[in-house]
Structures are given as C-alpha cells and as structure tokens.
Write a protein that holds these residues in place. Structure first.
Motif, PDB file in Angstrom:
ATOM      1  N   LEU A  45      34.193  35.009  39.395  1.00  0.00           N
ATOM      2  CA  LEU A  45      35.427  35.010  39.526  1.00  0.00           C
ATOM      3  C   LEU A  45      35.646  33.477  40.251  1.00  0.00           C
ATOM      4  CD1 LEU A  45      36.397  38.125  41.550  1.00  0.00           C
ATOM      5  CD2 LEU A  45      37.521  37.175  39.438  1.00  0.00           C
ATOM      6  N   ALA A  46      34.760  32.837  40.832  1.00  0.00           N
ATOM      7  CA  ALA A  46      34.833  31.389  41.612  1.00  0.00           C
ATOM      8  C   ALA A  46      34.457  30.113  40.529  1.00  0.00           C
ATOM      9  CB  ALA A  46      33.893  31.339  42.760  1.00  0.00           C
ATOM     10  N   ALA A  47      33.745  31.053  39.322  1.00  0.00           N
ATOM     11  CA  ALA A  47      33.216  30.095  38.434  1.00  0.00           C
ATOM     12  C   ALA A  47      32.124  29.052  39.035  1.00  0.00           C
ATOM     13  CB  ALA A  47      34.084  29.086  37.756  1.00  0.00           C
ATOM     14  N   TYR A  86      38.144  33.982  34.786  1.00  0.00           N
ATOM     15  CA  TYR A  86      38.469  35.622  35.282  1.00  0.00           C
ATOM     16  C   TYR A  86      39.375  35.457  36.574  1.00  0.00           C
ATOM     17  CZ  TYR A  86      34.615  37.042  32.423  1.00  0.00           C
ATOM     18  OH  TYR A  86      33.857  37.320  31.149  1.00  0.00           O
ATOM     19  N   LYS A  87      40.450  36.322  36.195  1.00  0.00           N
ATOM     20  CA  LYS A  87      41.493  36.344  37.221  1.00  0.00           C
ATOM     21  C   LYS A  87      41.299  37.565  38.165  1.00  0.00           C
ATOM     22  CE  LYS A  87      44.228  33.202  35.609  1.00  0.00           C
ATOM     23  NZ  LYS A  87      44.448  32.029  36.120  1.00  0.00           N
ATOM     24  N   SER A  88      40.815  38.580  37.628  1.00  0.00           N
ATOM     25  CA  SER A  88      40.342  39.583  38.234  1.00  0.00           C
ATOM     26  C   SER A  88      38.960  40.402  37.690  1.00  0.00           C
ATOM     27  CB  SER A  88      41.568  40.612  38.871  1.00  0.00           C
ATOM     28  OG  SER A  88      41.778  41.458  37.631  1.00  0.00           O
ATOM     29  N   ILE A  89      38.257  40.905  38.384  1.00  0.00           N
ATOM     30  CA  ILE A  89      37.178  41.932  37.939  1.00  0.00           C
ATOM     31  C   ILE A  89      37.046  42.951  38.931  1.00  0.00           C
ATOM     32  CG2 ILE A  89      34.800  42.025  37.422  1.00  0.00           C
ATOM     33  CD1 ILE A  89      34.605  39.159  36.963  1.00  0.00           C
ATOM     34  N   ASN A  90      37.175  44.162  38.396  1.00  0.00           N
ATOM     35  CA  ASN A  90      36.899  45.537  39.258  1.00  0.00           C
ATOM     36  C   ASN A  90      36.008  46.295  38.616  1.00  0.00           C
ATOM     37  OD1 ASN A  90      37.471  47.276  41.098  1.00  0.00           O
ATOM     38  ND2 ASN A  90      38.945  48.298  40.047  1.00  0.00           N
ATOM     39  N   LEU A  91      34.779  46.573  39.386  1.00  0.00           N
ATOM     40  CA  LEU A  91      33.774  47.526  39.013  1.00  0.00           C
ATOM     41  C   LEU A  91      33.841  48.743  39.817  1.00  0.00           C
ATOM     42  CD1 LEU A  91      30.796  44.849  39.213  1.00  0.00           C
ATOM     43  CD2 LEU A  91      32.333  45.143  37.050  1.00  0.00           C
ATOM     44  N   SER A 111      38.920  43.956  33.861  1.00  0.00           N
ATOM     45  CA  SER A 111      39.330  42.655  34.195  1.00  0.00           C
ATOM     46  C   SER A 111      40.523  41.984  33.545  1.00  0.00           C
ATOM     47  CB  SER A 111      37.938  41.818  33.605  1.00  0.00           C
ATOM     48  OG  SER A 111      37.921  41.707  32.289  1.00  0.00           O
ATOM     49  N   VAL A 112      40.927  41.002  34.024  1.00  0.00           N
ATOM     50  CA  VAL A 112      42.017  40.229  33.530  1.00  0.00           C
ATOM     51  C   VAL A 112      41.438  38.996  33.496  1.00  0.00           C
ATOM     52  CG1 VAL A 112      44.408  39.389  33.777  1.00  0.00           C
ATOM     53  CG2 VAL A 112      43.762  41.672  34.803  1.00  0.00           C
ATOM     54  N   SER A 119      46.236  35.296  28.037  1.00  0.00           N
ATOM     55  CA  SER A 119      45.710  36.428  29.038  1.00  0.00           C
ATOM     56  C   SER A 119      45.254  37.498  28.270  1.00  0.00           C
ATOM     57  CB  SER A 119      46.721  36.546  30.192  1.00  0.00           C
ATOM     58  OG  SER A 119      46.517  37.473  31.002  1.00  0.00           O
ATOM     59  N   SER A 120      44.073  38.083  28.963  1.00  0.00           N
ATOM     60  CA  SER A 120      43.899  39.469  28.271  1.00  0.00           C
ATOM     61  C   SER A 120      43.109  40.503  29.264  1.00  0.00           C
ATOM     62  CB  SER A 120      42.579  39.097  27.199  1.00  0.00           C
ATOM     63  OG  SER A 120      41.528  38.595  27.756  1.00  0.00           O
ATOM     64  N   THR A 121      43.047  41.604  29.032  1.00  0.00           N
ATOM     65  CA  THR A 121      42.611  42.323  29.832  1.00  0.00           C
ATOM     66  C   THR A 121      41.451  43.244  29.072  1.00  0.00           C
ATOM     67  OG1 THR A 121      44.149  44.422  28.948  1.00  0.00           O
ATOM     68  CG2 THR A 121      44.714  42.963  31.041  1.00  0.00           C
ATOM     69  N   ALA A 122      40.275  43.764  29.861  1.00  0.00           N
ATOM     70  CA  ALA A 122      39.160  44.579  29.361  1.00  0.00           C
ATOM     71  C   ALA A 122      39.005  45.681  30.212  1.00  0.00           C
ATOM     72  CB  ALA A 122      38.261  43.634  29.196  1.00  0.00           C
ATOM     73  N   HIS A 123      38.701  46.787  29.511  1.00  0.00           N
ATOM     74  CA  HIS A 123      38.330  48.039  30.335  1.00  0.00           C
ATOM     75  C   HIS A 123      37.027  48.526  29.267  1.00  0.00           C
ATOM     76  CE1 HIS A 123      38.214  52.106  32.201  1.00  0.00           C
ATOM     77  NE2 HIS A 123      38.249  52.579  31.021  1.00  0.00           N
TER      78      HIS A 123
END
Length: 147
Positions: A45-47, A86-91, A111-112, A119-123
């Motif tokens: 997220l912070a690169a 990465y704007k957001s990552i939720n595990l 993620s977003v 912009s894209s999302t992934a599940h």
C-alpha cells in the motif's frame, strides 16, 4: 450400570467430536507469519521499496490470477514505480499453517488498485508460501486464483 454397545458407540462418537474441536492456540511462528503478511500488505500500500525487498525472498515466484508471473525485481519494481498503485487491500479468511521453516498461508484478497489511469477491483483467492531465512519470514511464492 449396564453399558450397551450403543452407549459405547455414542461415547466413542462424542470423543471423536471432542478431539476435533480442540482449541488451536497460535504458535509463535504462526503469529510471526501473520505479522509478515500484514507487513507485506502495508508495504504494498505504501509502495515502500526497502520493506518490500526485505519481506520477499530473492527467489520470489509471484503469480497473478491472470497468469502473469513475476520475480522479485518485477514485483517490487511494478509497485515502487507506481505502475500499479494499491488504494486498498483487504485480506479475509486467512489460515496459516507452519511446517518446519515453511509456512502456507491461504486467504481471500479484495483490493482496489489503479494502473495506467484505470481503477480496478479484485476479489481472488491467494496461496502464499513463506520461508524462514536467517530467522526472518520471507515470501517465497504466491499464486492467486479466481474464485
């Protein structure tokens, strides 16, 4: 007290159920791997190049659900060059299993992200393999798959 076969069978079934429902205490290594997964997520997220490089093995094999495979240089480079942001990552649904100096982690990834102005999302589902190298857990392999 009379004990019948039916009583013995019921007692045996209860013993099997009870054995299967033991509470699992997280080991120190499982906790350390869980922390490493969280640190990797934060670094993505912070690169954060130094943290990314410290958390992944030199032999990294990073597989995406699209079939793309990256080595360590590609994985770190794409994130730190901001080719993908990465704007957001939720595990969620994370399960950690430590076997000697290796750990298997499975989880669901939501993620977003932004790449090329889109912009894209992934599940997706993810399988990670972590290796303990010089006392530190490092991501050795990762494979994502469509759920």
């Amino acid at each position: 007290m009379r004990i019948s076969r039916r009583t013995l069978a019921a007692a045996g079934a209860l013993a099997v159920v009870a054995a299967g429902t033991r509470v699992h205490a997280e080991s120190a290594d499982e906790a350390a791997v869980t922390q490493a997964v969280a640190a990797l997520t934060a670094a993505m997220l912070a690169a954060d190049k130094p943290k990314l490089e410290a958390l992944v093995a030199d032999q990294l094999n990073y597989g995406h659900s699209s079939g793309t495979i990256q080595d360590k240089a590609d994985f770190v480079g794409v994130i730190t060059s901001k080719k993908t942001v990465y704007k957001s990552i939720n595990l969620t649904d994370m399960k950690v299993s430590v076997v000697g100096n290796n750990a298997i982690v499975r989880h669901t990834w939501d993620s977003v992200s932004e790449s090329g102005g889109k912009s894209s999302t992934a599940h997706i589902g993810v399988l990670q393999v972590w290796a303990k190298q010089d006392g530190t857990w490092k991501l050795l392999a990762r494979q994502a798959f469509k759920t």
